[in-house]
Design an enzyme around this catalytic site. Sequence first.
Site, mmCIF file in Angstrom:
data_model
loop_
_atom_site.group_PDB
_atom_site.id
_atom_site.type_symbol
_atom_site.label_atom_id
_atom_site.label_comp_id
_atom_site.label_asym_id
_atom_site.label_seq_id
_atom_site.Cartn_x
_atom_site.Cartn_y
_atom_site.Cartn_z
ATOM 1 N N GLY A 12 0.781 -1.231 0.000
ATOM 2 C CA GLY A 12 0.000 0.000 0.000
ATOM 3 C C GLY A 12 0.811 1.279 0.000
ATOM 4 N N THR A 13 2.059 1.227 -0.507
ATOM 5 C CA THR A 13 2.860 2.471 -0.523
ATOM 6 C C THR A 13 2.279 3.477 -1.499
ATOM 7 O OG1 THR A 13 4.404 1.660 -2.209
ATOM 8 C CG2 THR A 13 4.962 1.241 0.120
ATOM 9 N N ASN A 14 1.650 2.990 -2.577
ATOM 10 C CA ASN A 14 0.999 3.926 -3.510
ATOM 11 C C ASN A 14 -0.265 4.515 -2.886
ATOM 12 O OD1 ASN A 14 2.350 4.109 -6.291
ATOM 13 N ND2 ASN A 14 2.524 1.961 -5.773
ATOM 14 N N ILE A 95 -6.983 -9.101 -11.947
ATOM 15 C CA ILE A 95 -7.329 -8.503 -13.244
ATOM 16 C C ILE A 95 -8.838 -8.252 -13.255
ATOM 17 C CG2 ILE A 95 -7.337 -8.884 -15.751
ATOM 18 C CD1 ILE A 95 -4.545 -8.561 -14.627
ATOM 19 N N LEU A 96 -9.240 -7.047 -13.596
ATOM 20 C CA LEU A 96 -10.676 -6.719 -13.616
ATOM 21 C C LEU A 96 -11.302 -7.261 -14.904
ATOM 22 C CD1 LEU A 96 -10.563 -3.037 -12.314
ATOM 23 C CD2 LEU A 96 -11.034 -5.127 -11.016
ATOM 24 N N ASN A 110 -4.506 3.076 -13.450
ATOM 25 C CA ASN A 110 -3.572 2.081 -12.902
ATOM 26 C C ASN A 110 -2.160 2.644 -12.966
ATOM 27 O OD1 ASN A 110 -2.667 -0.547 -11.992
ATOM 28 N ND2 ASN A 110 -1.888 -0.868 -14.067
ATOM 29 N N HIS A 112 1.661 1.408 -13.364
ATOM 30 C CA HIS A 112 2.452 0.234 -13.732
ATOM 31 C C HIS A 112 3.930 0.600 -13.582
ATOM 32 C CE1 HIS A 112 3.461 -3.558 -15.598
ATOM 33 N NE2 HIS A 112 4.316 -2.906 -16.372
#
Length: 212
Positions: A12-14, A95-96, A110, A112
């Site tokens: 969860g760093t983002n 993956i959604l 997103n 990446h």
Amino acid sequence: MTRIAVFVSGGGTNLQALIDARRRGELSGGELSLVIASSAKAYALTRAAENGIPSAVVNRKECRAVGEGEFDRRLCALLEEYRIDLVVLAGYLSILSENVTRRYSGRILNIHPALIPSFCGPGFYGLHVHEAALARGVKVTGATVHFVNEVCDGGPILLQKAVLVEDGDTPETLQRRVMEQAEWELLPKAVGLYCAGRITLTDGTARVLPEE
Ligand code: GRF
């Protein structure tokens, strides 16, 4: 005010970068309204709790045991319940499906950890991305924020930032540098631009409008 759901799977760093940007008033009024984790073990859930953000776990395996389509149903039910406008995938490993990406077309971002179209697509996540970059011997890598569509890492690119590969880099040291120098800057910036209405998405191309 844009209501934001952040999807997480790991440390969860983002998510933390978004929380910190929100605290600094840099999300242009966007509210972190919900965190959805793919696993109950995600430390990102602790970060959500510490910052008073409601959270839920939607685990693909548990949903599969209930029945076909349960995963999508639970995700969409939560997004409706919390009246979510924007979905942000931040270190999210599931993956959604098309059901979700079409329903939120143009409203899913997103991050990446590479310069798409390099080192992206199925199997390129987490450390694997940096292992591939080092194996190929690239001198520059970086991170990309893109809109999510039905193609894995294939949606319109919004922001990118380059990061130098250094001699002696391991996948871990490279991952850390890409996070520090690119991911944690780009994702809040992209969310802030979206919430400020400064992003256009036309014919599959994303553009940032100049500040008025
Ligand atoms: C990291 O590999 C990061 O590069 C990618 O997702 C993984 C975990 O990120 N975006 P986070 O710490 O859970 O945000």
